[in-house]
Design a protein around this motif. Structure first.
Motif, mmCIF file in Angstrom:
data_model
loop_
_atom_site.group_PDB
_atom_site.id
_atom_site.type_symbol
_atom_site.label_atom_id
_atom_site.label_comp_id
_atom_site.label_asym_id
_atom_site.label_seq_id
_atom_site.Cartn_x
_atom_site.Cartn_y
_atom_site.Cartn_z
ATOM 1 N N ALA A 114 33.973 11.320 36.827
ATOM 2 C CA ALA A 114 33.246 10.050 36.821
ATOM 3 C C ALA A 114 32.426 9.925 35.541
ATOM 4 O O ALA A 114 32.390 8.865 34.901
ATOM 5 C CB ALA A 114 32.345 9.943 38.051
ATOM 6 N N GLU A 115 31.782 11.006 35.145
ATOM 7 C CA GLU A 115 30.983 10.989 33.918
ATOM 8 C C GLU A 115 31.877 10.836 32.697
ATOM 9 O O GLU A 115 31.560 10.090 31.763
ATOM 10 C CB GLU A 115 30.156 12.263 33.816
ATOM 11 C CG GLU A 115 29.209 12.306 32.626
ATOM 12 C CD GLU A 115 28.106 11.261 32.694
ATOM 13 O OE1 GLU A 115 27.550 10.920 31.634
ATOM 14 O OE2 GLU A 115 27.804 10.787 33.806
ATOM 15 N N MET A 118 32.906 7.270 32.175
ATOM 16 C CA MET A 118 31.826 6.449 31.637
ATOM 17 C C MET A 118 31.624 6.693 30.144
ATOM 18 O O MET A 118 31.476 5.756 29.357
ATOM 19 C CB MET A 118 30.527 6.748 32.396
ATOM 20 C CG MET A 118 30.559 6.351 33.861
ATOM 21 S SD MET A 118 29.034 6.799 34.736
ATOM 22 C CE MET A 118 27.868 5.654 33.991
ATOM 23 N N ARG A 122 32.333 4.159 26.703
ATOM 24 C CA ARG A 122 31.332 3.845 25.670
ATOM 25 C C ARG A 122 31.790 4.265 24.283
ATOM 26 O O ARG A 122 31.457 3.609 23.287
ATOM 27 C CB ARG A 122 30.006 4.534 26.015
ATOM 28 C CG ARG A 122 29.293 3.963 27.228
ATOM 29 C CD ARG A 122 27.851 4.449 27.302
ATOM 30 N NE ARG A 122 27.772 5.883 27.545
ATOM 31 C CZ ARG A 122 27.605 6.431 28.743
ATOM 32 N NH1 ARG A 122 27.506 5.654 29.814
ATOM 33 N NH2 ARG A 122 27.533 7.735 28.887
ATOM 34 N N ALA A 207 39.120 -0.695 32.427
ATOM 35 C CA ALA A 207 37.665 -0.597 32.310
ATOM 36 C C ALA A 207 37.267 0.105 31.015
ATOM 37 O O ALA A 207 36.297 -0.282 30.354
ATOM 38 C CB ALA A 207 37.091 0.148 33.515
ATOM 39 N N ASP A 212 33.475 -0.953 29.752
ATOM 40 C CA ASP A 212 32.633 -1.157 30.932
ATOM 41 C C ASP A 212 32.460 0.190 31.619
ATOM 42 O O ASP A 212 33.290 0.605 32.435
ATOM 43 C CB ASP A 212 33.298 -2.177 31.860
ATOM 44 C CG ASP A 212 32.390 -2.590 33.016
ATOM 45 O OD1 ASP A 212 31.486 -1.818 33.369
ATOM 46 O OD2 ASP A 212 32.605 -3.692 33.554
ATOM 47 N N ALA A 213 31.386 0.893 31.284
ATOM 48 C CA ALA A 213 31.176 2.248 31.780
ATOM 49 C C ALA A 213 31.042 2.291 33.297
ATOM 50 O O ALA A 213 31.588 3.183 33.955
ATOM 51 C CB ALA A 213 29.937 2.860 31.122
ATOM 52 N N GLU A 214 30.324 1.337 33.867
ATOM 53 C CA GLU A 214 30.129 1.347 35.314
ATOM 54 C C GLU A 214 31.437 1.091 36.044
ATOM 55 O O GLU A 214 31.723 1.699 37.071
ATOM 56 C CB GLU A 214 29.088 0.296 35.713
ATOM 57 C CG GLU A 214 28.702 0.349 37.187
ATOM 58 C CD GLU A 214 28.270 1.737 37.653
ATOM 59 O OE1 GLU A 214 28.696 2.140 38.757
ATOM 60 O OE2 GLU A 214 27.527 2.415 36.913
ATOM 61 N N ALA A 215 32.266 0.181 35.506
ATOM 62 C CA ALA A 215 33.572 -0.070 36.116
ATOM 63 C C ALA A 215 34.461 1.168 36.003
ATOM 64 O O ALA A 215 35.217 1.481 36.929
ATOM 65 C CB ALA A 215 34.249 -1.267 35.449
ATOM 66 N N ARG A 217 33.463 4.253 35.994
ATOM 67 C CA ARG A 217 32.974 5.175 37.030
ATOM 68 C C ARG A 217 33.484 4.749 38.398
ATOM 69 O O ARG A 217 33.961 5.573 39.184
ATOM 70 C CB ARG A 217 31.450 5.209 37.017
ATOM 71 C CG ARG A 217 30.833 6.067 38.122
ATOM 72 C CD ARG A 217 29.311 6.017 38.071
ATOM 73 N NE ARG A 217 28.739 6.829 39.122
ATOM 74 C CZ ARG A 217 28.549 6.400 40.380
ATOM 75 N NH1 ARG A 217 28.892 5.156 40.706
ATOM 76 N NH2 ARG A 217 28.022 7.209 41.285
ATOM 77 N N ARG A 218 33.422 3.475 38.670
ATOM 78 C CA ARG A 218 33.827 2.955 39.976
ATOM 79 C C ARG A 218 35.321 3.191 40.231
ATOM 80 O O ARG A 218 35.718 3.614 41.322
ATOM 81 C CB ARG A 218 33.512 1.460 40.040
ATOM 82 C CG ARG A 218 33.727 0.830 41.404
ATOM 83 C CD ARG A 218 33.086 -0.548 41.468
ATOM 84 N NE ARG A 218 33.600 -1.450 40.442
ATOM 85 C CZ ARG A 218 32.875 -1.924 39.425
ATOM 86 N NH1 ARG A 218 31.608 -1.561 39.283
ATOM 87 N NH2 ARG A 218 33.411 -2.757 38.537
#
Length: 236
Positions: A114-115, A118, A122, A207, A212-215, A217-218
């Motif tokens: 997940a990290e 993200m 970026r 993503a 889009d880092a949050e996307a 991760r999701r």
């Protein structure tokens, strides 16, 4: 008559690991330093009595750990000194309890992947995007043809790790790969394991492209949530 336990044959020797350890011992005993050139492939093949593919597998292991680099037309060079004490971080999992082992490795994967998704979102470059997409296209091709993908899936995730531009992600995965792969090759003898996660690899890629880092991760967590569901369902 008392039944005696059967004596089972020893597992085959891991030649690549032997070569890795032999190289680490040589580097240590020869007091090689950063920037020193290692013996050529042919010399290593002759000295260790192994094939070219085994030598290259060991070199790839060191490259993933960030301690060697191969320069085209020049050879392989040491980036930092190593020894047998520093090349391997042993991981211990109980293979007799497959369900527990899978869930334990999944806990570790969830945090790291997940990290990584993200950070890749970026920091990715145009070259990274091309590399990830090439691996994804191959994964999708194999998946459509066979209904599952193994090495291609790993290559896709490795490409994401590379897009973080943080060598520690790749080094961690390399250290954990042996333990992980021993459990994740068609667990429960089901080729359809985690097949439902297939579409989320494309949305994860999208993503990362969109930064889009949050996307990212999701979408990564969606993949791993499907994996967890399959572990629990197939181990009943």
């Amino acid at each position: 008559m008392i039944d005696r336990p059967q004596i089972l044959p020893l597992p085959p020797v891991d030649r690549a690991r032997q070569v890795t350890e032999a190289l680490a011992t040589y580097i240590d005993q020869a007091s090689l330093k950063a920037g020193d050139r290692l013996p050529a492939e042919r010399e290593l093949m002759a000295a260790l009595a192994v094939g070219r593919s085994t030598i290259r597998e060991a070199i790839r292991h060191f490259q993933a750990l960030g301690v060697m680099e191969t320069r085209k037309g020049s050879g392989t060079y040491l980036l930092k000194p190593v020894s047998t004490a520093t090349i391997h971080m042993p991981l211990s999992l109980d293979p007799t309890h497959l369900r527990d082992a899978l869930l334990q490795t999944l806990e570790v994967r969830r945090g790291i992947e997940a990290e990584a998704g993200m950070v890749a979102a970026r920091k990715r470059t145009a070259e990274d995007i091309a590399n990830i997409e090439a691996k994804l296209n191959e994964m999708e091709r194999v998946h459509i043809a066979k209904g599952s993908s193994g090495p291609e899936d790993l290559a896709f995730h490795l490409a994401i790790y590379e897009a973080t531009h943080n060598p520690l992600f790749g080094q961690l995965l390399e250290q954990m790969r042996e333990a992980f792969e021993s459990f994740w090759h068609e667990p429960f003898n089901r080729s359809d394991f985690a097949r439902r996660s297939f579409p989320f690899h494309r949305t994860l890629f999208n993503a990362i492209v969109a930064q889009d880092a949050e996307a990212a991760r999701r979408e990564t967590l969606k993949i791993l949530d499907v994996v967890e569901e399959d572990i629990k369902e197939m181990s009943k």
